[in-house]
Scaffold this motif. Structure first.
Motif, short mmCIF file in Angstrom:
data_model
loop_
_atom_site.label_atom_id
_atom_site.label_comp_id
_atom_site.label_asym_id
_atom_site.label_seq_id
_atom_site.Cartn_x
_atom_site.Cartn_y
_atom_site.Cartn_z
N UNK A 54 1.01 -1.25 -0.01
CA UNK A 54 0.18 0.11 -0.06
C UNK A 54 0.78 1.30 0.04
N UNK A 55 2.10 1.27 0.25
CA UNK A 55 3.06 2.34 0.20
C UNK A 55 4.03 2.06 -1.06
N UNK A 56 4.69 3.20 -1.38
CA UNK A 56 5.77 2.98 -2.49
C UNK A 56 7.05 2.37 -1.80
N UNK A 57 7.25 2.68 -0.43
CA UNK A 57 8.52 2.58 0.03
C UNK A 57 9.76 3.36 -0.25
N UNK B 9 -8.26 2.44 2.71
CA UNK B 9 -8.48 3.50 3.09
C UNK B 9 -7.56 4.02 4.61
N UNK B 10 -6.87 4.91 4.64
CA UNK B 10 -6.22 5.27 5.66
C UNK B 10 -6.44 6.18 6.77
N UNK B 11 -6.42 5.96 7.86
CA UNK B 11 -7.44 6.78 9.03
C UNK B 11 -6.24 7.97 9.46
N UNK B 12 -6.23 8.98 8.67
CA UNK B 12 -5.20 9.90 9.00
C UNK B 12 -5.86 11.01 9.96
N UNK B 13 -5.16 10.95 11.35
CA UNK B 13 -5.88 11.90 12.32
C UNK B 13 -5.88 13.35 11.85
N UNK C 43 4.75 18.04 2.97
CA UNK C 43 5.91 17.37 2.20
C UNK C 43 6.71 16.55 3.12
N UNK C 44 7.23 16.85 4.23
CA UNK C 44 8.07 16.08 5.07
C UNK C 44 7.25 15.12 5.84
N UNK C 45 6.21 15.70 6.25
CA UNK C 45 5.20 14.54 6.94
C UNK C 45 4.70 13.49 6.23
N UNK C 46 4.55 13.72 5.01
CA UNK C 46 3.75 12.47 4.35
C UNK C 46 4.81 11.35 3.86
N UNK C 47 6.09 11.83 4.00
CA UNK C 47 7.19 10.58 3.80
C UNK C 47 7.79 10.42 4.90
N UNK C 48 7.17 10.48 6.06
CA UNK C 48 7.78 10.21 7.35
C UNK C 48 7.38 8.93 7.57
N UNK C 49 8.22 8.16 8.65
CA UNK C 49 7.71 6.76 8.97
C UNK C 49 6.31 6.68 9.71
N UNK C 50 6.06 7.45 10.69
CA UNK C 50 4.83 7.51 11.18
C UNK C 50 3.59 7.47 10.16
N UNK C 51 3.63 8.30 9.23
CA UNK C 51 2.69 8.45 8.28
C UNK C 51 2.72 7.43 7.49
N UNK D 179 3.36 4.40 8.07
CA UNK D 179 3.19 3.30 8.92
C UNK D 179 1.51 3.30 8.87
N UNK D 180 0.96 4.53 9.11
CA UNK D 180 -0.49 4.53 9.19
C UNK D 180 -0.97 4.27 7.82
N UNK D 181 -0.36 4.65 6.65
CA UNK D 181 -1.10 4.13 5.36
C UNK D 181 -0.96 2.66 5.29
#
Length: 777
Positions: free
Chosen positions: A122-125, A250-254, A261-269, A271-273
């Motif tokens: 589900x993520x590009x990696x 469908x990811x439940x983004x808080x 930019x920086x947040x959507x490629x972060x590990x927590x984000x 992981x949520x996806x």
């Protein structure tokens, strides 16, 4: 409404026929074969030697000024506006919208499609494999990019991917291996420089899905949100295989998470996806981060296609675009039509002589000038205006992505010759945006209706004055003039007579020039009082000239000079943006004689300007002298013509054409900047270039080619074609010995726009040594 749509469609057909007729004057080869979309397709800051990187173009498929670009994407965020950089070894998918050659944090890159096999990811990696995902290595040896076509092979899945396009639609063709779990997956949230913040998908029937993706500053994008883009991409997509085994993730983004930019490629984000809920029983869904996939078994070498209509208006518009352009056509026919559209568009210029590499550089540069400003309306003429409402353009094509600070210098002066209708469209687009938004002033860097505020100056005024002076007038000029004056009042030098820090010199010089442009327009409109006022404002450059330092210098709001640095004129960002005083200080195109006098006279200025070029490194990469990688210096080589030393304009433009442009991925020494870098080459390589847009004077310089033919649009110009012939031209014979215009001796180092559009023949006789007597009148 129906009659209006029919009229729009008929007008488009007539325009196409006129264009075909015009281009037929010069097209007798397949010019698109010279296009190499890999030129400039790198964001690599290491190779560039600066944070600005290299060309930042994309290699994927598009049509001339088309809405859709189907291109491979290797990277999502940061200062990687094209979404692709050649040195990367993996792909994360193929997007249907891209920006070309821009710095800053990019935007678009929507509707990311990836074929895959085996387990669903589900993520590009990450490319370094530190985070695994659906990203795949690709075989660089199989990578092919041509005008209107791209293909490569994905190593990890053994899948061949091909893309082609129509103006408002795109097609992907996948050749799968034998596999029981083949797949096409679509990341609906994906966006270069951030994410779309809401998405919607609906399964219409066993082959078709439709929906939308909302993108706003909360999701980053242009300038990581600072560019204020707020748009929705609508899609209508049809698979060639039935949608039987499918799912929506469908990811439940808080709500309190940043989505830039920086947040959507972060590990927590990520992981949520990766923990997204996968729904296989929903026919439609709206969410904060959605993706869609359809799975199917495939035989060895089985082809599966995905056709997609795109719209920025609504889903119905996406469907109409789809049906009008790709619904009943196969991949190969669409590809043929895309290539034909490029052959037609490139046919406005024909060059002879030069090497094969030089022709490739030339036609690729011309190709890059025809990406933007792209069409922003659907096939039925509808577009979303600056008020967020749907409008119908009945007498012009609504366009978007106006990189004003860059493109007023070369891109639009080029278009006034080869594509005046495009210039007319862009002015109508800027005027209607100013009106519909309620702002009633011109934006300097427009993208998808956003007043992004990027860069500085008032470049739309330059484009307006230059066009009107040249007879391009299919718009409400009184309204345009009013908005130009409003723009000057809002952003100009004001009561101080200069712009104080920050960027005092850059702002003051740019504003003085654009105020002079208003003066030229005022004179043509008979507004004598305004003419006098704005001519005086055009002299504001004098207010920041320090006679003690004998150069321009930034001032504070109280009138005091900003402390002079140890580096002097060479200190970057001192009173300037992305430049130093030595580079920025030459920008007084509206009053070159006055600038020369202020700087100490012809001999002193000639010595200083010669040193400026002599100190430039051979590789032409980012530097403190003639820095061709950045726009402030693009008019400077033509100053030698004004200093009665035209042989030096000839010498240095040929040097720049040779050193700053190559047939390689690293072939642009700086950002393409939405056509400007390439437009400079196109004009200089043909032997003409303005030193002051807003004037009809084009400087004559040394052509790269022995013969150049400009096809002229008969709707605007009656000359048929303008021809330049360079006798005995060669890499050694770069200096003009004499010139003949229409059979008569010609001893000026410039030519007027009226002579160009009258269909003149300019003959230049070349030699290996300067003729210091020619062109100094």
């Amino acid at each position: 409404m129906y009659l209006l749509i029919k009229r729009i469609a008929f007008s488009c057909l007539i325009a196409t026929l006129i264009s075909c007729t015009r281009s037929a004057i010069v097209t007798d080869n397949v010019l698109s074969d010279y296009v190499n979309p890999f030129i400039g397709a790198s964001t690599n800051v290491g190779d560039a030697g600066t944070y600005h990187g290299l060309g930042k173009t994309f290699p994927g498929a598009t049509t001339p000024y088309g809405m859709v670009q189907v291109s491979p994407n290797t990277i999502t965020g940061g200062d990687n506006g094209s979404g692709y950089s050649y040195e990367h070894q993996t792909l994360e998918g193929f997007a249907f919208t891209q920006m070309s050659g821009i710095g800053w944090y990019g935007d678009l890159g929507n509707f990311l499609v990836m074929p895959s096999t085996g387990k669903l990811q589900l993520i590009a990696g990450k490319e370094d494999n530190s985070i695994k995902g659906y990203r795949s290595r690709y075989d660089k040896k199989t990578e092919i990019a041509k005008a209107g076509y791209y293909s490569t092979e994905l190593i990890d899945y053994n899948i061949k991917v091909e893309s082609t396009v129509a103006p408002h639609s795109g097609v992907l063709r996948f050749t799968f291996p034998e596999n029981e779990q083949s797949r096409i997956q679509i990341d609906l949230a994906r966006r270069v420089g951030g994410t779309s913040t809401k998405q919607y998908v609906k399964i219409l029937d066993e082959f078709t899905i439709q929906g939308w993706m909302k993108c706003n500053p909360d999701g980053g994008g242009w300038g990581n949100g600072a560019g204020k883009t707020d748009y929705t991409v609508y899609y209508y997509a049809r698979f060639s295989k039935p949608i039987e085994n499918y799912g929506i993730w469908s990811a439940d983004i808080p709500d309190d998470w940043s989505r830039k930019n920086d947040e959507v490629v972060s590990l927590p984000y990520l992981s949520k996806i990766a923990q997204s809920q996968i729904l296989s029983d929903k026919k439609e869904l709206e969410g904060k981060h959605l993706g869609f996939f359809t799975e199917f078994p495939t035989d060895d070498s089985e082809e599966v296609t995905l056709k997609v209509g795109i719209s920025f208006v609504d889903v119905e518009g996406a469907k109409k675009n789809f049906e009008a352009e790709v619904a009943e056509k196969d991949f190969d026919r669409i590809r043929e039509e895309a290539q034909a559209s490029w052959d037609q568009a490139l046919g406005c210029l024909k060059v002879s002589g030069g090497s094969e590499d030089q022709k490739t550089i030339f036609y690729t540069a011309l190709y890059h000038t025809m990406i933007d400003p792209r069409t922003y309306m659907d096939v039925d003429g509808r577009y979303v205006g600056g008020d967020g409402k749907i409008h119908v353009g009945s007498d012009f094509t609504k366009r978007t992505i106006f990189s004003g600070w860059d493109v007023f210098r070369s891109q639009f002066p080029l278009q006034t010759i080869i594509n005046p209708t495009l210039v007319n469209d862009e002015l109508n687009s800027l005027i209607t945006l100013a009106e519909e938004s309620g702002n009633e002033y011109f934006e300097r860097w427009e993208i998808l209706n956003a007043y992004s505020g990027c860069m500085f100056g008032n470049p739309a005024i330059s484009v307006l004055a230059d066009a009107y002076l040249k007879g391009i007038r299919g718009y409400d000029v009184e309204k345009a003039y009013r908005y130009a004056v409003n723009t000057s009042h809002k952003f100009g030098t004001g009561e101080l007579g200069y712009s104080p820090e920050p960027y005092s010199v850059a702002y003051t010089l740019e504003y003085a020039y654009s105020d002079w442009c208003i003066a030229q327009l005022a004179k043509l409109l008979g507004k004598e009082e305004d003419y006098a006022v704005f001519m005086e404002k055009g002299q504001a450059y004098r207010n920041i000239f320090d006679k003690e330092k004998n150069w321009f210098r930034p001032r504070n709001v109280d009138g005091s000079w900003v402390e002079w640095p140890e580096e002097g004129r060479l200190k970057e960002w001192y009173g300037c943006s992305e430049a130093n005083l030595y580079q920025q200080g030459w920008f007084v195109p509206q009053d070159i004689p006055g600038m020369i006098e202020l700087m100490g006279g012809r001999d002193k200025v000639l010595t200083d300007l010669t040193d400026f070029f002599e100190m430039t490194p051979q590789n032409m990469l980012w530097n403190l002298y003639y820095n061709h990688a950045n726009e402030p210096v693009h008019l400077v080589p033509f100053l030698f013509n004004h200093l009665q030393a035209p042989w030096l304009t000839q010498k240095w433009t040929r040097f720049i054409c040779d050193k700053a442009y190559t047939n390689s991925v690293e072939g642009l020494v700086g950002n393409e900047d939405v056509g400007q870098m390439s437009a400079w080459y196109v004009l200089a390589a043909t032997g003409i270039h303005p030193s002051c847009p807003g004037s009809t004077r084009y400087e004559i310089t040394s052509p790269v080619f022995s013969k150049i033919e400009f096809a002229l649009d008969p709707t605007y110009y009656k000359g048929g074609k303008f021809t330049i012939i360079a006798h005995d031209n060669s890499p050694e014979n770069i200096y003009i010995q004499r010139a003949i215009l229409n059979g008569k001796e010609y001893d000026r180092c410039y030519i007027d726009f009226t002579d160009i559009t009258a269909g003149s023949i300019l003959e230049l006789y070349m030699g290996s040594e300067p003729n210091r007597e020619w062109g100094i009148r």
